[in-house]
Design a protein around this motif. Sequence first.
Motif, PDB file in Angstrom:
ATOM      1  N   SER A   9      45.391 -23.486  63.297  1.00  0.00           N
ATOM      2  CA  SER A   9      46.557 -23.835  62.480  1.00  0.00           C
ATOM      3  C   SER A   9      47.871 -23.462  63.148  1.00  0.00           C
ATOM      4  CB  SER A   9      46.485 -23.137  61.112  1.00  0.00           C
ATOM      5  OG  SER A   9      46.689 -21.744  61.249  1.00  0.00           O
ATOM      6  N   ALA A  10      47.812 -22.682  64.260  1.00  0.00           N
ATOM      7  CA  ALA A  10      49.070 -22.245  64.884  1.00  0.00           C
ATOM      8  C   ALA A  10      48.933 -22.123  66.398  1.00  0.00           C
ATOM      9  CB  ALA A  10      49.520 -20.913  64.263  1.00  0.00           C
ATOM     10  N   ALA A  25      40.973 -26.809  68.710  1.00  0.00           N
ATOM     11  CA  ALA A  25      39.978 -26.754  67.639  1.00  0.00           C
ATOM     12  C   ALA A  25      39.846 -25.320  67.160  1.00  0.00           C
ATOM     13  CB  ALA A  25      38.627 -27.273  68.136  1.00  0.00           C
ATOM     14  N   GLY A  26      39.184 -25.145  66.031  1.00  0.00           N
ATOM     15  CA  GLY A  26      38.964 -23.817  65.473  1.00  0.00           C
ATOM     16  C   GLY A  26      37.500 -23.575  65.189  1.00  0.00           C
ATOM     17  N   THR A  27      37.087 -22.316  65.253  1.00  0.00           N
ATOM     18  CA  THR A  27      35.720 -21.985  64.889  1.00  0.00           C
ATOM     19  C   THR A  27      35.539 -21.960  63.374  1.00  0.00           C
ATOM     20  OG1 THR A  27      36.255 -19.620  65.011  1.00  0.00           O
ATOM     21  CG2 THR A  27      35.352 -20.653  66.999  1.00  0.00           C
ATOM     22  N   LYS A  28      36.631 -21.669  62.659  1.00  0.00           N
ATOM     23  CA  LYS A  28      36.649 -21.732  61.194  1.00  0.00           C
ATOM     24  C   LYS A  28      38.005 -22.322  60.790  1.00  0.00           C
ATOM     25  CE  LYS A  28      33.711 -17.620  60.655  1.00  0.00           C
ATOM     26  NZ  LYS A  28      33.602 -17.308  62.093  1.00  0.00           N
ATOM     27  N   PRO A  29      38.224 -23.595  61.054  1.00  0.00           N
ATOM     28  CA  PRO A  29      39.554 -24.172  60.881  1.00  0.00           C
ATOM     29  C   PRO A  29      40.016 -24.206  59.430  1.00  0.00           C
ATOM     30  CG  PRO A  29      37.939 -25.903  61.280  1.00  0.00           C
ATOM     31  CD  PRO A  29      37.232 -24.592  61.508  1.00  0.00           C
ATOM     32  N   TYR A  30      41.328 -23.991  59.269  1.00  0.00           N
ATOM     33  CA  TYR A  30      41.940 -24.157  57.956  1.00  0.00           C
ATOM     34  C   TYR A  30      42.029 -25.647  57.637  1.00  0.00           C
ATOM     35  CZ  TYR A  30      43.353 -19.285  58.593  1.00  0.00           C
ATOM     36  OH  TYR A  30      43.362 -17.939  58.814  1.00  0.00           O
ATOM     37  N   SER A  31      42.251 -25.945  56.387  1.00  0.00           N
ATOM     38  CA  SER A  31      42.342 -27.349  55.989  1.00  0.00           C
ATOM     39  C   SER A  31      43.693 -27.950  56.371  1.00  0.00           C
ATOM     40  CB  SER A  31      42.115 -27.486  54.477  1.00  0.00           C
ATOM     41  OG  SER A  31      43.063 -26.707  53.750  1.00  0.00           O
ATOM     42  N   GLU A  32      44.716 -27.096  56.521  1.00  0.00           N
ATOM     43  CA  GLU A  32      46.050 -27.585  56.854  1.00  0.00           C
ATOM     44  C   GLU A  32      46.666 -26.737  57.958  1.00  0.00           C
ATOM     45  OE1 GLU A  32      48.393 -27.524  53.339  1.00  0.00           O
ATOM     46  OE2 GLU A  32      47.322 -29.166  52.362  1.00  0.00           O
ATOM     47  N   LEU A  33      47.594 -27.322  58.686  1.00  0.00           N
ATOM     48  CA  LEU A  33      48.328 -26.577  59.699  1.00  0.00           C
ATOM     49  C   LEU A  33      49.313 -25.623  59.032  1.00  0.00           C
ATOM     50  CD1 LEU A  33      49.141 -29.409  62.267  1.00  0.00           C
ATOM     51  CD2 LEU A  33      47.087 -28.004  62.071  1.00  0.00           C
ATOM     52  N   ASN A  34      49.592 -24.512  59.685  1.00  0.00           N
ATOM     53  CA  ASN A  34      50.534 -23.557  59.128  1.00  0.00           C
ATOM     54  C   ASN A  34      51.933 -24.168  59.093  1.00  0.00           C
ATOM     55  OD1 ASN A  34      52.616 -21.239  59.547  1.00  0.00           O
ATOM     56  ND2 ASN A  34      50.783 -20.254  58.721  1.00  0.00           N
ATOM     57  N   PRO A  35      52.634 -24.097  57.967  1.00  0.00           N
ATOM     58  CA  PRO A  35      53.946 -24.739  57.870  1.00  0.00           C
ATOM     59  C   PRO A  35      54.986 -24.140  58.820  1.00  0.00           C
ATOM     60  CG  PRO A  35      53.468 -23.420  55.915  1.00  0.00           C
ATOM     61  CD  PRO A  35      52.193 -23.525  56.669  1.00  0.00           C
ATOM     62  N   PHE A  36      54.906 -22.841  59.110  1.00  0.00           N
ATOM     63  CA  PHE A  36      55.830 -22.250  60.081  1.00  0.00           C
ATOM     64  C   PHE A  36      55.587 -22.826  61.471  1.00  0.00           C
ATOM     65  CE2 PHE A  36      56.061 -19.036  56.748  1.00  0.00           C
ATOM     66  CZ  PHE A  36      57.409 -18.702  56.742  1.00  0.00           C
ATOM     67  N   ALA A  37      54.304 -23.005  61.830  1.00  0.00           N
ATOM     68  CA  ALA A  37      53.969 -23.588  63.133  1.00  0.00           C
ATOM     69  C   ALA A  37      54.472 -25.016  63.228  1.00  0.00           C
ATOM     70  CB  ALA A  37      52.464 -23.531  63.361  1.00  0.00           C
ATOM     71  N   ARG A  79      46.121 -32.206  63.765  1.00  0.00           N
ATOM     72  CA  ARG A  79      45.322 -31.882  62.574  1.00  0.00           C
ATOM     73  C   ARG A  79      44.390 -30.734  62.940  1.00  0.00           C
ATOM     74  NH1 ARG A  79      40.040 -33.899  62.818  1.00  0.00           N
ATOM     75  NH2 ARG A  79      39.671 -35.335  64.566  1.00  0.00           N
ATOM     76  N   ALA A  80      43.963 -29.990  61.924  1.00  0.00           N
ATOM     77  CA  ALA A  80      42.999 -28.915  62.149  1.00  0.00           C
ATOM     78  C   ALA A  80      41.617 -29.523  62.357  1.00  0.00           C
ATOM     79  CB  ALA A  80      42.987 -27.958  60.960  1.00  0.00           C
ATOM     80  N   LYS A  81      40.913 -29.065  63.389  1.00  0.00           N
ATOM     81  CA  LYS A  81      39.613 -29.627  63.757  1.00  0.00           C
ATOM     82  C   LYS A  81      38.602 -28.512  63.991  1.00  0.00           C
ATOM     83  CE  LYS A  81      41.783 -31.330  67.232  1.00  0.00           C
ATOM     84  NZ  LYS A  81      43.149 -30.989  66.752  1.00  0.00           N
ATOM     85  N   HIS A  82      37.343 -28.800  63.732  1.00  0.00           N
ATOM     86  CA  HIS A  82      36.275 -27.847  64.025  1.00  0.00           C
ATOM     87  C   HIS A  82      35.818 -28.043  65.461  1.00  0.00           C
ATOM     88  CE1 HIS A  82      32.392 -25.734  63.850  1.00  0.00           C
ATOM     89  NE2 HIS A  82      32.933 -25.066  62.854  1.00  0.00           N
ATOM     90  N   VAL A  83      35.438 -26.937  66.091  1.00  0.00           N
ATOM     91  CA  VAL A  83      35.042 -26.986  67.498  1.00  0.00           C
ATOM     92  C   VAL A  83      33.852 -27.909  67.736  1.00  0.00           C
ATOM     93  CG1 VAL A  83      33.483 -24.990  67.377  1.00  0.00           C
ATOM     94  CG2 VAL A  83      34.684 -25.495  69.503  1.00  0.00           C
TER      95      VAL A  83
END
Length: 281
Positions: free
Chosen positions: A127-128, A150-162, A177-181
Amino acid sequence: MEEMIPSRLATLGHPHRLAIFRLLVRRYPDRVAAGEIGVALGLKPSTLSAYLAALMRARLVTQTREGTSLRYAIDMTEVRRTFDYLLLDCCRGRPDLCVPVSFPSLTGPLQMPDRKYNVLFICTGNSARSIFAESILRKEAGDRFNAHSAGTKPYSELNPFAVQVLRDKGHDISVLRAKHVSEFQGPDAAKMDFVFTVCDQAANEDCPAWEGQPVTAHWGMPDPVRAEGTDAQKGLAFQHAYGALRNRIHAFAALHLETLDRMALQKAVDEIGRDAAEVRS
């Protein structure tokens, strides 16, 4: 050296000691706090201490004290000597016996067909930090690299500050977009040439080996999502994270990849992570 080999092999023959060794290899060149190792592997402090002591007796791991914290790192020089000894003595210098068939040549440049290099940045939430890295590489060197995250446990949305930092820096956020590895694994996934972890938690996880043996490195850095305080203070943490990643990616993109063999290239990307780790510590 020869007298140390049985001890080292016996030490790594224990599954928990091997798990610690593997975690520290993934985190190299970082020095990792004992508590963090224990949490990642689910080990009690007394048990972990005994395992770490055995690894240090075998001279596979080093210990340093930073304030009240004990930190551990792979002794890469000794690890390499061990592997060299096994290859030269046990295998009589025959890489066809001891080096996996799928492993690319260590002495030639990174072999590339007529395409751009594929680079994947991994963190936990995607997300960031990994989103920053993907965006920076795409903007700065998109003619040479296909940048992914990608993320190992991705959030559903990107961080708004990022997202706001990227928008202010002129990045195209429509492609993010947030994606799973797992999207980058499996037989139909694009082959990665480089895989970088940019958060410690993701590097601590024992993931399957990547197909095609990409060059990998750990570029860990603090998570700006955990920043506390006012919105201005939180925003500053994201600005710092963006700047740190931009410096690393500039150094990476400046490498003459076509002239470096894999060993030199691995050393170069490790150095980028080491320089950042020394700034953090």
